[in-house]
Motif scaffolding. Sequence first.
Motif, PDB file in Angstrom:
ATOM      1  N   ASP A  92      25.206  24.637  28.563  1.00 30.55           N
ATOM      2  CA  ASP A  92      25.092  25.747  29.511  1.00 30.55           C
ATOM      3  C   ASP A  92      23.640  26.072  29.849  1.00 30.55           C
ATOM      4  O   ASP A  92      23.368  26.804  30.786  1.00 30.55           O
ATOM      5  CB  ASP A  92      25.831  26.990  29.003  1.00 30.55           C
ATOM      6  N   GLU A  93      22.679  25.497  29.128  1.00 26.04           N
ATOM      7  CA  GLU A  93      21.267  25.636  29.475  1.00 26.04           C
ATOM      8  C   GLU A  93      20.795  24.492  30.364  1.00 26.04           C
ATOM      9  O   GLU A  93      19.907  24.664  31.191  1.00 26.04           O
ATOM     10  CB  GLU A  93      20.402  25.660  28.209  1.00 26.04           C
ATOM     11  N   VAL A  94      21.399  23.314  30.198  1.00 28.52           N
ATOM     12  CA  VAL A  94      20.983  22.130  30.956  1.00 28.52           C
ATOM     13  C   VAL A  94      21.337  22.278  32.437  1.00 28.52           C
ATOM     14  O   VAL A  94      20.519  21.953  33.310  1.00 28.52           O
ATOM     15  CB  VAL A  94      21.602  20.841  30.367  1.00 28.52           C
ATOM     16  N   LYS A  95      22.523  22.784  32.738  1.00 30.98           N
ATOM     17  CA  LYS A  95      22.948  22.897  34.139  1.00 30.98           C
ATOM     18  C   LYS A  95      21.987  23.734  34.983  1.00 30.98           C
ATOM     19  O   LYS A  95      21.588  23.303  36.065  1.00 30.98           O
ATOM     20  CB  LYS A  95      24.378  23.434  34.215  1.00 30.98           C
ATOM     21  N   PRO A  96      21.565  24.939  34.535  1.00 28.99           N
ATOM     22  CA  PRO A  96      20.598  25.682  35.347  1.00 28.99           C
ATOM     23  C   PRO A  96      19.231  24.991  35.439  1.00 28.99           C
ATOM     24  O   PRO A  96      18.530  25.131  36.435  1.00 28.99           O
ATOM     25  CB  PRO A  96      20.459  27.034  34.640  1.00 28.99           C
ATOM     26  N   MET A  97      18.883  24.231  34.415  1.00 31.25           N
ATOM     27  CA  MET A  97      17.616  23.497  34.489  1.00 31.25           C
ATOM     28  C   MET A  97      17.684  22.438  35.588  1.00 31.25           C
ATOM     29  O   MET A  97      16.746  22.275  36.368  1.00 31.25           O
ATOM     30  CB  MET A  97      17.277  22.876  33.139  1.00 31.25           C
ATOM     31  N   LEU A  98      18.817  21.725  35.646  1.00 33.14           N
ATOM     32  CA  LEU A  98      18.992  20.693  36.673  1.00 33.14           C
ATOM     33  C   LEU A  98      19.198  21.305  38.055  1.00 33.14           C
ATOM     34  O   LEU A  98      18.779  20.735  39.058  1.00 33.14           O
ATOM     35  CB  LEU A  98      20.175  19.790  36.329  1.00 33.14           C
ATOM     36  N   GLY A  99      19.855  22.470  38.114  1.00 34.49           N
ATOM     37  CA  GLY A  99      20.182  23.085  39.398  1.00 34.49           C
ATOM     38  C   GLY A  99      19.120  24.010  39.957  1.00 34.49           C
ATOM     39  O   GLY A  99      19.121  24.295  41.158  1.00 34.49           O
ATOM     40  N   ALA A 100      18.201  24.495  39.097  1.00 30.89           N
ATOM     41  CA  ALA A 100      17.198  25.454  39.578  1.00 30.89           C
ATOM     42  C   ALA A 100      15.780  25.091  39.136  1.00 30.89           C
ATOM     43  O   ALA A 100      14.871  25.027  39.958  1.00 30.89           O
ATOM     44  CB  ALA A 100      17.541  26.866  39.108  1.00 30.89           C
ATOM     45  N   PHE A 101      15.582  24.871  37.846  1.00 29.99           N
ATOM     46  CA  PHE A 101      14.226  24.645  37.342  1.00 29.99           C
ATOM     47  C   PHE A 101      13.621  23.343  37.883  1.00 29.99           C
ATOM     48  O   PHE A 101      12.486  23.327  38.357  1.00 29.99           O
ATOM     49  CB  PHE A 101      14.219  24.647  35.804  1.00 29.99           C
ATOM     50  N   CYS A 102      14.382  22.262  37.835  1.00 29.40           N
ATOM     51  CA  CYS A 102      13.878  20.975  38.345  1.00 29.40           C
ATOM     52  C   CYS A 102      13.637  21.022  39.857  1.00 29.40           C
ATOM     53  O   CYS A 102      12.575  20.586  40.319  1.00 29.40           O
ATOM     54  CB  CYS A 102      14.808  19.835  37.956  1.00 29.40           C
ATOM     55  N   PRO A 103      14.577  21.554  40.670  1.00 28.33           N
ATOM     56  CA  PRO A 103      14.283  21.680  42.095  1.00 28.33           C
ATOM     57  C   PRO A 103      13.050  22.546  42.369  1.00 28.33           C
ATOM     58  O   PRO A 103      12.273  22.253  43.274  1.00 28.33           O
ATOM     59  CB  PRO A 103      15.552  22.322  42.670  1.00 28.33           C
TER      60      PRO A 103
END
Length: 156
Positions: A92-103
Amino acid sequence: MSEASAENKQFAIQKIYVKDLSFETPNSPAVFTEEWKPEVNLNLNSESRPVADNVYEVVMKLTVTAKQGEKTAYLAEVQQAGIFTIAGFAEDEVKPMLGAFCPNTLYPFAREAVADLVQRGGFPPLLLAPINFDALYAQQVNEVQAQVANPDNAQH
């Protein structure tokens, strides 16, 4: 699985690169003789995929279309990509990283690529506004949850 400890968490940028690039001026040179009052439209999305254990590719796709009335002045397309190591985080931490932090990490590079393409195409500089990727990601999650909660309304 127990909660991941802070010492075991790792985030690293392995590579940032342009995956695809395109620029078209279908109505040149006539578009250069008109008064420059374009309508500019930005279409943006990102996607991610695993490439190895704890390693992901994130690709941000930007399409900028500038129109003069009904005529397209230019169309700039950039696929800005990155390879990121994300290890030791809960799912549940990886998804926001891929969806928000990386972009959010990729966007300045994509913005620069678009600005460079537009200027090299002979047009006035275009500086895309900052984007709050955390808010966009949260909105996307809320929309998906709403569709799951009420599937009858999702098709309308």
